[in-house]
Motif scaffolding. Structure first.
Motif, PDB file in Angstrom:
ATOM      1  N   LYS A 279       6.173  -6.219   1.459  1.00  7.38           N
ATOM      2  CA  LYS A 279       4.972  -6.369   2.269  1.00  7.38           C
ATOM      3  C   LYS A 279       3.754  -5.825   1.532  1.00  7.38           C
ATOM      4  O   LYS A 279       3.862  -4.918   0.702  1.00  7.38           O
ATOM      5  N   ASP A 280       2.574  -6.375   1.866  1.00  6.50           N
ATOM      6  CA  ASP A 280       1.339  -5.823   1.333  1.00  6.50           C
ATOM      7  C   ASP A 280       0.874  -4.668   2.222  1.00  6.50           C
ATOM      8  O   ASP A 280       1.560  -4.284   3.184  1.00  6.50           O
ATOM      9  N   GLU A 281      -0.310  -4.113   1.936  1.00 12.00           N
ATOM     10  CA  GLU A 281      -0.778  -2.934   2.669  1.00 12.00           C
ATOM     11  C   GLU A 281      -1.044  -3.225   4.143  1.00 12.00           C
ATOM     12  O   GLU A 281      -1.106  -2.311   4.975  1.00 12.00           O
ATOM     13  N   ASN A 282      -1.155  -4.500   4.496  1.00 11.89           N
ATOM     14  CA  ASN A 282      -1.363  -4.887   5.890  1.00 11.89           C
ATOM     15  C   ASN A 282      -0.076  -5.308   6.595  1.00 11.89           C
ATOM     16  O   ASN A 282      -0.106  -5.771   7.736  1.00 11.89           O
ATOM     17  N   GLY A 283       1.045  -5.164   5.908  1.00 13.28           N
ATOM     18  CA  GLY A 283       2.327  -5.512   6.498  1.00 13.28           C
ATOM     19  C   GLY A 283       2.684  -6.969   6.418  1.00 13.28           C
ATOM     20  O   GLY A 283       3.642  -7.418   7.056  1.00 13.28           O
ATOM     21  N   ASN A 284       1.949  -7.736   5.626  1.00 13.05           N
ATOM     22  CA  ASN A 284       2.229  -9.157   5.481  1.00 13.05           C
ATOM     23  C   ASN A 284       3.243  -9.385   4.352  1.00 13.05           C
ATOM     24  O   ASN A 284       3.130  -8.754   3.296  1.00 13.05           O
ATOM     25  N   PRO A 285       4.228 -10.262   4.547  1.00 16.08           N
ATOM     26  CA  PRO A 285       5.191 -10.543   3.467  1.00 16.08           C
ATOM     27  C   PRO A 285       4.475 -11.174   2.286  1.00 16.08           C
ATOM     28  O   PRO A 285       3.661 -12.080   2.444  1.00 16.08           O
TER      29      PRO A 285
END
Length: 294
Positions: A279-285
């Motif tokens: 995930k990125d820092e925003n929680g997106n895969p």
């Protein structure tokens, strides 16, 4: 076999599930004396160009588990695959079970954590998995007695899992007319692979051997079950008394001609996390593409 608790009297029920997109065979292994089962080398589907993940292949296995009223106890990875993504977390969420892999996963995580610039937040201690197997470790699937055999060479985390009279070879060996696995990935070693294959060939001749990939060499039908005796007698990379030095030379020359697997970049990032998508820092895969990094 000296040092390993081989028990040929136990005969698990084995069903293979072939994924044509990656030429991978996943296995549902059932204890005939109970409802306990395990899944070995599951596949999560990915449309790489579209950035879309689905679970059609894993759902076929889940449907079989549900149809038979089975209890999933183990989700086994024979190694960190470079050619398909694991569906282990999805299977665990839907059916339970413990996710296990060889302790060499920590070497793989350290190597590819650097390649993908994962930073200090990425744990390199194998803690994403429920069980890290050591060479010779035993476990149960219902009443089936199982053990893990360390077989590095293709990757440092490779293990062959022996369950009664069935052994699951991962990528250490292919069908006799397919030969052996490549050994040129980071952490791979052709000499170690030869030594690991000799351990497998020391199992009883009648041991059923189940293969993780098949490509139908010569146009034959896809196949995934052979025996240790058949491998010893007719494997194209081993038969005829090939020496360790001859095998290393053959393997290194052959590997130099092979292209990287099409799914190596997403596979490594996902599989070294026990099947979780980063995930990125925003929680997106999200997946990274390291330039000139592999």
């Amino acid at each position: 076999m000296a040092g390993y608790p081989v028990d040929m009297s136990q005969k698990p029920e084995v069903k293979g599930f072939f994924d044509p997109a990656t030429n991978t065979i996943s296995y549902l292994v059932r204890d005939p004396a109970s409802t306990a089962c395990a899944v070995i080398d599951s596949v999560m589907d990915i449309d790489y160009a579209a950035g879309r993940i689905t679970y059609t292949h894993a759902d076929k296995i889940l449907n079989e588990i549900n149809a038979q009223g089975l209890s999933l106890e183990w989700i086994i990875e024979t190694h960190v695959h470079a050619d398909h993504l694991s569906a282990a977390p999805y299977l665990q969420e839907k059916a339970g079970g413990r996710i296990g892999i060889g302790r060499g996963i920590m070497i793989v995580q350290d190597t590819f954590g650097k390649v993908f610039n994962e930073g200090t937040e990425f744990q390199r201690d194998g803690s994403q998995f429920d069980q890290l197997f050591e060479d010779g470790d035993t476990y149960q699937i219902g009443e089936l007695r199982c053990f893990a055999m360390s077989t590095p060479g293709h990757t440092p985390a490779c293990m062959v899992h022996v369950i009664g009279d069935a052994a699951f070879a991962g990528d250490t060996l292919f069908m006799p007319d397919g030969g052996s696995a490549r050994a040129d990935f980071p952490g791979g070693d052709a000499g170690e692979l030869y030594d690991s294959i000799q351990k497998v060939l020391a199992l009883p001749d009648e041991m059923r051997l189940f293969i993780c990939h098949d490509y139908g060499p010569g146009g034959r039908d896809i196949a995934w079950e052979t025996t240790v005796g058949a491998e010893r007698e007719s494997n194209i990379h081993l038969a005829g008394g090939q020496t360790r030095e001859e095998f290393i030379r053959m393997r290194e020359e052959r590997d130099a001609t092979l292209a990287m697997p099409k799914l190596i970049i997403p596979s490594l990032q996902v599989n070294m996390r026990a099947g979780d998508v980063p995930k990125d820092e925003n929680g997106n895969p999200v997946l990274k593409v390291p330039l000139n990094g592999l």
